[in-house]
Motif scaffolding. Sequence first.
Motif, PDB file in Angstrom:
ATOM      1  N   GLY A  32      18.155   5.220  12.168  1.00 35.13           N
ATOM      2  CA  GLY A  32      19.340   4.717  11.494  1.00 35.13           C
ATOM      3  C   GLY A  32      19.160   3.279  11.075  1.00 35.13           C
ATOM      4  N   HIS A  33      19.731   2.922   9.923  1.00 38.40           N
ATOM      5  CA  HIS A  33      19.678   1.551   9.404  1.00 38.40           C
ATOM      6  C   HIS A  33      18.239   1.057   9.256  1.00 38.40           C
ATOM      7  CE1 HIS A  33      24.012   1.393  10.064  1.00 38.40           C
ATOM      8  NE2 HIS A  33      23.801   1.769  11.317  1.00 38.40           N
ATOM      9  N   GLY A  34      17.352   1.959   8.862  1.00 40.24           N
ATOM     10  CA  GLY A  34      15.970   1.565   8.627  1.00 40.24           C
ATOM     11  C   GLY A  34      15.155   1.380   9.885  1.00 40.24           C
ATOM     12  N   ARG A  35      15.726   1.741  11.024  1.00 34.90           N
ATOM     13  CA  ARG A  35      15.010   1.579  12.284  1.00 34.90           C
ATOM     14  C   ARG A  35      14.824   2.928  12.980  1.00 34.90           C
ATOM     15  NH1 ARG A  35      18.710  -2.850  15.123  1.00 34.90           N
ATOM     16  NH2 ARG A  35      20.240  -1.394  14.289  1.00 34.90           N
ATOM     17  N   LYS A  36      13.784   3.013  13.742  1.00 37.80           N
ATOM     18  CA  LYS A  36      13.531   4.220  14.540  1.00 37.80           C
ATOM     19  C   LYS A  36      13.296   3.787  15.977  1.00 37.80           C
ATOM     20  CE  LYS A  36       9.665   6.427  13.810  1.00 37.80           C
ATOM     21  NZ  LYS A  36       8.689   7.325  13.142  1.00 37.80           N
ATOM     22  N   ILE A  94       7.960  -2.958  22.490  1.00 40.44           N
ATOM     23  CA  ILE A  94       8.006  -1.904  23.500  1.00 40.44           C
ATOM     24  C   ILE A  94       8.584  -2.490  24.793  1.00 40.44           C
ATOM     25  CG2 ILE A  94       6.697  -0.221  24.841  1.00 40.44           C
ATOM     26  CD1 ILE A  94       4.607  -0.223  22.643  1.00 40.44           C
ATOM     27  N   SER A  95       9.637  -1.864  25.284  1.00 39.12           N
ATOM     28  CA  SER A  95      10.273  -2.299  26.533  1.00 39.12           C
ATOM     29  C   SER A  95       9.997  -1.260  27.611  1.00 39.12           C
ATOM     30  CB  SER A  95      11.781  -2.457  26.317  1.00 39.12           C
ATOM     31  OG  SER A  95      12.449  -2.657  27.542  1.00 39.12           O
ATOM     32  N   ILE A  96       9.522  -1.714  28.744  1.00 42.03           N
ATOM     33  CA  ILE A  96       9.215  -0.825  29.868  1.00 42.03           C
ATOM     34  C   ILE A  96      10.114  -1.199  31.039  1.00 42.03           C
ATOM     35  CG2 ILE A  96       7.453   0.047  31.447  1.00 42.03           C
ATOM     36  CD1 ILE A  96       6.834   0.717  28.575  1.00 42.03           C
ATOM     37  N   ARG A  97      10.819  -0.211  31.581  1.00 40.87           N
ATOM     38  CA  ARG A  97      11.691  -0.448  32.739  1.00 40.87           C
ATOM     39  C   ARG A  97      11.301   0.506  33.866  1.00 40.87           C
ATOM     40  NH1 ARG A  97      15.255  -0.157  28.517  1.00 40.87           N
ATOM     41  NH2 ARG A  97      16.140   1.807  29.244  1.00 40.87           N
ATOM     42  N   TYR A  98      11.346  -0.021  35.095  1.00 40.36           N
ATOM     43  CA  TYR A  98      10.980   0.749  36.280  1.00 40.36           C
ATOM     44  C   TYR A  98      12.235   1.079  37.088  1.00 40.36           C
ATOM     45  CZ  TYR A  98       6.269  -1.143  35.394  1.00 40.36           C
ATOM     46  OH  TYR A  98       5.069  -1.499  34.834  1.00 40.36           O
ATOM     47  N   TYR A  99      12.221   2.236  37.756  1.00 42.92           N
ATOM     48  CA  TYR A  99      13.356   2.670  38.571  1.00 42.92           C
ATOM     49  C   TYR A  99      12.866   3.358  39.839  1.00 42.92           C
ATOM     50  CZ  TYR A  99      16.151   2.048  34.322  1.00 42.92           C
ATOM     51  OH  TYR A  99      16.756   1.527  33.208  1.00 42.92           O
ATOM     52  N   ILE A 100      13.708   3.298  40.873  1.00 40.42           N
ATOM     53  CA  ILE A 100      13.524   4.127  42.059  1.00 40.42           C
ATOM     54  C   ILE A 100      14.830   4.871  42.314  1.00 40.42           C
ATOM     55  CG2 ILE A 100      11.738   2.722  43.158  1.00 40.42           C
ATOM     56  CD1 ILE A 100      13.957   1.473  44.905  1.00 40.42           C
ATOM     57  N   SER A 101      14.718   6.063  42.883  1.00 38.30           N
ATOM     58  CA  SER A 101      15.927   6.860  43.121  1.00 38.30           C
ATOM     59  C   SER A 101      15.791   7.714  44.375  1.00 38.30           C
ATOM     60  CB  SER A 101      16.220   7.772  41.922  1.00 38.30           C
ATOM     61  OG  SER A 101      17.395   8.542  42.146  1.00 38.30           O
ATOM     62  N   ILE A 154      10.773   2.188  22.456  1.00 43.48           N
ATOM     63  CA  ILE A 154       9.878   1.737  21.392  1.00 43.48           C
ATOM     64  C   ILE A 154      10.662   1.667  20.090  1.00 43.48           C
ATOM     65  CG2 ILE A 154       7.708   2.196  20.183  1.00 43.48           C
ATOM     66  CD1 ILE A 154       7.086   4.101  22.657  1.00 43.48           C
ATOM     67  N   ARG A 155      10.794   0.464  19.531  1.00 43.88           N
ATOM     68  CA  ARG A 155      11.557   0.273  18.299  1.00 43.88           C
ATOM     69  C   ARG A 155      10.625  -0.029  17.138  1.00 43.88           C
ATOM     70  NH1 ARG A 155      16.921  -3.316  19.944  1.00 43.88           N
ATOM     71  NH2 ARG A 155      17.744  -1.850  21.495  1.00 43.88           N
ATOM     72  N   GLN A 156      10.879   0.623  16.013  1.00 37.28           N
ATOM     73  CA  GLN A 156      10.067   0.426  14.818  1.00 37.28           C
ATOM     74  C   GLN A 156      10.978   0.223  13.623  1.00 37.28           C
ATOM     75  OE1 GLN A 156       7.126   3.448  14.217  1.00 37.28           O
ATOM     76  NE2 GLN A 156       6.589   2.757  12.143  1.00 37.28           N
ATOM     77  N   VAL A 157      10.701  -0.801  12.822  1.00 34.47           N
ATOM     78  CA  VAL A 157      11.462  -1.068  11.604  1.00 34.47           C
ATOM     79  C   VAL A 157      10.622  -0.649  10.414  1.00 34.47           C
ATOM     80  CG1 VAL A 157      12.586  -2.823  10.200  1.00 34.47           C
ATOM     81  CG2 VAL A 157      12.649  -3.002  12.691  1.00 34.47           C
ATOM     82  N   GLY A 158      11.154   0.311   9.630  1.00 27.93           N
ATOM     83  CA  GLY A 158      10.419   0.812   8.474  1.00 27.93           C
ATOM     84  C   GLY A 158       9.125   1.472   8.881  1.00 27.93           C
ATOM     85  N   ASP A 159       8.090   1.239   8.071  1.00 30.03           N
ATOM     86  CA  ASP A 159       6.778   1.841   8.349  1.00 30.03           C
ATOM     87  C   ASP A 159       5.822   0.855   9.012  1.00 30.03           C
ATOM     88  OD1 ASP A 159       7.568   4.240   7.169  1.00 30.03           O
ATOM     89  OD2 ASP A 159       7.061   3.493   5.159  1.00 30.03           O
ATOM     90  N   ILE A 160       6.348  -0.301   9.390  1.00 29.69           N
ATOM     91  CA  ILE A 160       5.503  -1.327   9.988  1.00 29.69           C
ATOM     92  C   ILE A 160       5.197  -0.971  11.443  1.00 29.69           C
ATOM     93  CG2 ILE A 160       5.316  -3.783  10.552  1.00 29.69           C
ATOM     94  CD1 ILE A 160       7.374  -4.309   8.352  1.00 29.69           C
TER      95      ILE A 160
END
Length: 376
Positions: free
Chosen positions: A229-233, A277-284, A266-272
Amino acid sequence: MNGLSLLDHISIIKDPRQQWKIEHKLTDIIFLSIVAVIGGADGWEEIQDFGEDHLDWLKQYGDFESGIPVHDTIARVMGMISAKQMQKCFALWMDDCHQATDGDVIAIDGKTLRGTYDKGRRQGAIHMVSAFSAANQVVIGQVKTSEKSNEITAIPELLKLLDIHGCLVTIDAMGCQRDIAKTIVDKGADYLLAVKGNQKHLEKAFNDYFRMEMLQNFEGSSYSTQEEGHGRKETRVALVNEDLSVLGDIAYDWSELKVMGIVASIRQVGDIPTEDISIRYYISSKKLDAKTLLESSRSHWSIEVQLHWKLDVGMNEDACRIRRDEAGENFAAIRHIALNLLNADKSFKAGLKRKRTRAGRNNNYLSGVLMGQGAS
């Protein structure tokens, strides 16, 4: 659940005033404050004005034999009421009208009330820690801390107020503490805790384990979504590992720990090509699959949009300067009560501001709002 209304719960709060000086009933003052905030009031003077304009309607619910108290009286009384009693009243009311089901996500997060900062008196802003039911979009409890760093001590106090049996409690990295995890498990619930640098050994174990290529090829449970959406993936990938041997002895420090989770965004704008990249860790403590991990971690952040944003934009919380004695914490609880009731109303499909405006000018609509969540 015992079927008590909000008015019944309010009546249990102890009146701190000397009996021979009482002119206005405590329940009338608290009830007036709640309905006035629902109707658009953001301070003591506006609460008085609302009461004077709606006195005949208010008498359907309370005595108001001496009319409407002046704003100074309202402010003084709300500052004297025990905030702990108000918190307990709120939590018991929500327990009475909100039925949690197994697996419900209860997001716990803090918010600073910026307007309560007092530079002249060198007093920091009030910081409220709230528990939010993501599925039902209601606050189920809250406590105050003097600053954000005290969330670690405030969260256990908040958990004591709540019935969270069978729920999944999500907390950001500040609340990733062994004692908090144990408290949640002891309450019959499960935890999903974000891991960051405040748990150095745990974070290092994750860093040693995780490799970027796992996002493409992973032997455990994995799940991904993609939105455009809005040119972003934006692509989100969740991984769940049940083999806790990679954590070594650390795994035994956390009560009933079942899985470790990783969520990549992972966010990408257009074809660039992107490096965003954001990495988050969790424990449960719950044996989650990757799909549930991703959904639950996203549900946690609903507290920002569905609670914090609404409090700021729809109820002007950050502009409020009420902080004297117990009044700041009590007024925050009143805002939460008003927000829950307005969110529960489905008869008028509008934003929070329009709902408050309508409640302030239409007594029939206001009465309908009060019927939600067993308020009246």
